[in-house]
Design a protein around this motif. Sequence first.
Motif, PDB file in Angstrom:
ATOM      1  N   VAL A  32       0.832  -1.196   0.000  1.00  0.00           N
ATOM      2  CA  VAL A  32       0.000   0.000   0.000  1.00  0.00           C
ATOM      3  C   VAL A  32       0.872   1.253   0.000  1.00  0.00           C
ATOM      4  O   VAL A  32       0.590   2.224  -0.714  1.00  0.00           O
ATOM      5  CB  VAL A  32      -0.947   0.010   1.211  1.00  0.00           C
ATOM      6  CG1 VAL A  32      -1.801   1.274   1.225  1.00  0.00           C
ATOM      7  CG2 VAL A  32      -1.819  -1.231   1.201  1.00  0.00           C
ATOM      8  N   ALA A  33       1.921   1.245   0.812  1.00  0.00           N
ATOM      9  CA  ALA A  33       2.856   2.359   0.885  1.00  0.00           C
ATOM     10  C   ALA A  33       4.198   1.825   1.353  1.00  0.00           C
ATOM     11  O   ALA A  33       4.261   0.840   2.091  1.00  0.00           O
ATOM     12  CB  ALA A  33       2.357   3.446   1.835  1.00  0.00           C
ATOM     13  N   MET A  34       5.281   2.496   0.947  1.00  0.00           N
ATOM     14  CA  MET A  34       6.617   2.058   1.329  1.00  0.00           C
ATOM     15  C   MET A  34       7.550   3.257   1.336  1.00  0.00           C
ATOM     16  O   MET A  34       7.508   4.076   0.424  1.00  0.00           O
ATOM     17  CB  MET A  34       7.119   0.991   0.362  1.00  0.00           C
ATOM     18  CG  MET A  34       8.351   0.245   0.819  1.00  0.00           C
ATOM     19  SD  MET A  34       8.685  -1.157  -0.297  1.00  0.00           S
ATOM     20  CE  MET A  34      10.015  -1.972   0.582  1.00  0.00           C
ATOM     21  N   GLY A  35       8.371   3.354   2.381  1.00  0.00           N
ATOM     22  CA  GLY A  35       9.285   4.480   2.451  1.00  0.00           C
ATOM     23  C   GLY A  35      10.226   4.392   3.629  1.00  0.00           C
ATOM     24  O   GLY A  35      10.476   3.311   4.165  1.00  0.00           O
ATOM     25  N   TRP A  36      10.742   5.556   4.028  1.00  0.00           N
ATOM     26  CA  TRP A  36      11.793   5.636   5.040  1.00  0.00           C
ATOM     27  C   TRP A  36      11.447   6.612   6.148  1.00  0.00           C
ATOM     28  O   TRP A  36      10.907   7.703   5.892  1.00  0.00           O
ATOM     29  CB  TRP A  36      13.120   6.068   4.408  1.00  0.00           C
ATOM     30  CG  TRP A  36      13.722   5.028   3.529  1.00  0.00           C
ATOM     31  CD1 TRP A  36      13.514   4.859   2.195  1.00  0.00           C
ATOM     32  CD2 TRP A  36      14.635   4.006   3.933  1.00  0.00           C
ATOM     33  NE1 TRP A  36      14.246   3.785   1.735  1.00  0.00           N
ATOM     34  CE2 TRP A  36      14.941   3.249   2.782  1.00  0.00           C
ATOM     35  CE3 TRP A  36      15.225   3.652   5.147  1.00  0.00           C
ATOM     36  CZ2 TRP A  36      15.806   2.155   2.812  1.00  0.00           C
ATOM     37  CZ3 TRP A  36      16.086   2.573   5.184  1.00  0.00           C
ATOM     38  CH2 TRP A  36      16.368   1.842   4.021  1.00  0.00           C
ATOM     39  N   GLU A  46      10.776  10.312  12.652  1.00  0.00           N
ATOM     40  CA  GLU A  46      10.056  11.154  11.720  1.00  0.00           C
ATOM     41  C   GLU A  46      10.060  10.554  10.323  1.00  0.00           C
ATOM     42  O   GLU A  46      10.991   9.848   9.926  1.00  0.00           O
ATOM     43  CB  GLU A  46      10.667  12.564  11.667  1.00  0.00           C
ATOM     44  CG  GLU A  46      12.088  12.595  11.127  1.00  0.00           C
ATOM     45  CD  GLU A  46      12.630  14.006  10.952  1.00  0.00           C
ATOM     46  OE1 GLU A  46      11.846  14.968  11.049  1.00  0.00           O
ATOM     47  OE2 GLU A  46      13.846  14.142  10.711  1.00  0.00           O
ATOM     48  N   LEU A  47       9.015  10.867   9.572  1.00  0.00           N
ATOM     49  CA  LEU A  47       8.937  10.450   8.178  1.00  0.00           C
ATOM     50  C   LEU A  47       9.965  11.214   7.352  1.00  0.00           C
ATOM     51  O   LEU A  47      10.099  12.430   7.477  1.00  0.00           O
ATOM     52  CB  LEU A  47       7.534  10.713   7.628  1.00  0.00           C
ATOM     53  CG  LEU A  47       7.335  10.468   6.131  1.00  0.00           C
ATOM     54  CD1 LEU A  47       7.399   8.977   5.825  1.00  0.00           C
ATOM     55  CD2 LEU A  47       6.004  11.043   5.659  1.00  0.00           C
ATOM     56  N   VAL A  48      10.689  10.496   6.497  1.00  0.00           N
ATOM     57  CA  VAL A  48      11.623  11.105   5.562  1.00  0.00           C
ATOM     58  C   VAL A  48      10.989  11.209   4.178  1.00  0.00           C
ATOM     59  O   VAL A  48      10.912  12.287   3.592  1.00  0.00           O
ATOM     60  CB  VAL A  48      12.940  10.317   5.478  1.00  0.00           C
ATOM     61  CG1 VAL A  48      13.880  10.947   4.451  1.00  0.00           C
ATOM     62  CG2 VAL A  48      13.608  10.254   6.849  1.00  0.00           C
ATOM     63  N   ALA A  49      10.545  10.078   3.644  1.00  0.00           N
ATOM     64  CA  ALA A  49       9.921  10.040   2.326  1.00  0.00           C
ATOM     65  C   ALA A  49       9.131   8.754   2.187  1.00  0.00           C
ATOM     66  O   ALA A  49       9.519   7.723   2.732  1.00  0.00           O
ATOM     67  CB  ALA A  49      10.964  10.135   1.207  1.00  0.00           C
ATOM     68  N   ALA A  60       9.580  14.865   3.829  1.00  0.00           N
ATOM     69  CA  ALA A  60       9.723  15.794   4.923  1.00  0.00           C
ATOM     70  C   ALA A  60      10.259  17.123   4.399  1.00  0.00           C
ATOM     71  O   ALA A  60      11.068  17.154   3.467  1.00  0.00           O
ATOM     72  CB  ALA A  60      10.669  15.238   5.981  1.00  0.00           C
ATOM     73  N   ASP A  61       9.809  18.228   4.993  1.00  0.00           N
ATOM     74  CA  ASP A  61      10.270  19.539   4.543  1.00  0.00           C
ATOM     75  C   ASP A  61      11.788  19.670   4.629  1.00  0.00           C
ATOM     76  O   ASP A  61      12.413  20.333   3.785  1.00  0.00           O
ATOM     77  CB  ASP A  61       9.618  20.645   5.371  1.00  0.00           C
ATOM     78  CG  ASP A  61       8.143  20.813   5.061  1.00  0.00           C
ATOM     79  OD1 ASP A  61       7.434  21.400   5.906  1.00  0.00           O
ATOM     80  OD2 ASP A  61       7.702  20.373   3.986  1.00  0.00           O
ATOM     81  N   SER A  62      12.403  19.033   5.615  1.00  0.00           N
ATOM     82  CA  SER A  62      13.829  19.172   5.833  1.00  0.00           C
ATOM     83  C   SER A  62      14.682  18.510   4.754  1.00  0.00           C
ATOM     84  O   SER A  62      15.867  18.814   4.637  1.00  0.00           O
ATOM     85  CB  SER A  62      14.214  18.609   7.202  1.00  0.00           C
ATOM     86  OG  SER A  62      13.867  17.238   7.298  1.00  0.00           O
ATOM     87  N   VAL A  63      14.105  17.601   3.973  1.00  0.00           N
ATOM     88  CA  VAL A  63      14.869  16.896   2.944  1.00  0.00           C
ATOM     89  C   VAL A  63      14.397  17.217   1.536  1.00  0.00           C
ATOM     90  O   VAL A  63      15.034  16.789   0.565  1.00  0.00           O
ATOM     91  CB  VAL A  63      14.841  15.373   3.157  1.00  0.00           C
ATOM     92  CG1 VAL A  63      15.244  15.022   4.583  1.00  0.00           C
ATOM     93  CG2 VAL A  63      13.464  14.795   2.834  1.00  0.00           C
ATOM     94  N   LYS A  64      13.321  17.952   1.411  1.00  0.00           N
ATOM     95  CA  LYS A  64      12.764  18.272   0.107  1.00  0.00           C
ATOM     96  C   LYS A  64      13.795  19.028  -0.737  1.00  0.00           C
ATOM     97  O   LYS A  64      14.406  19.983  -0.274  1.00  0.00           O
ATOM     98  CB  LYS A  64      11.491  19.097   0.265  1.00  0.00           C
ATOM     99  CG  LYS A  64      10.441  18.849  -0.792  1.00  0.00           C
ATOM    100  CD  LYS A  64       9.092  19.410  -0.350  1.00  0.00           C
ATOM    101  CE  LYS A  64       7.979  18.948  -1.258  1.00  0.00           C
ATOM    102  NZ  LYS A  64       6.655  19.408  -0.763  1.00  0.00           N
TER     103      LYS A  64
END
Length: 121
Positions: A32-36, A46-49, A60-64
């Motif tokens: 359904v969804a997969m990320g880091w 915290e969510l990264v992507a 995440a805003d910090s890595v965009k």
Amino acid sequence: QVQLVESGGGLVQSGGSLRLSCAASGSDFSIVAMGWYRQAPGKQRELVAVIISGGRINYADSVKGRFNISRDNAKNSVDLRMNSLKPEDTAVYYCKAIIRLGRRDNEYQYWGQGTQVTVSS
């Protein structure tokens, strides 16, 4: 029934790049969804992507603008390419997948073991 395999952590100097990979293996499942996610010392996880089925991507805003996530549906895997790394990116990075099993509607969370990313100044 489903296993997440992570690779690609390590140590890099500020401004450098790393690539993380995560692959799901097993049978009779759909993603359904997969990320880091990541967790730095003294901070909340915290969510990264993440990539959601259908192709929608959240960062995440910090890595965009610095990180890029991509998906290989045939391999049930995602890659996270991290560029222009900063010391504040230092954390344990965890792969996460939301998975449906068989023909059931229930969704289950799977986590990888975590891989250390260290960025020196």
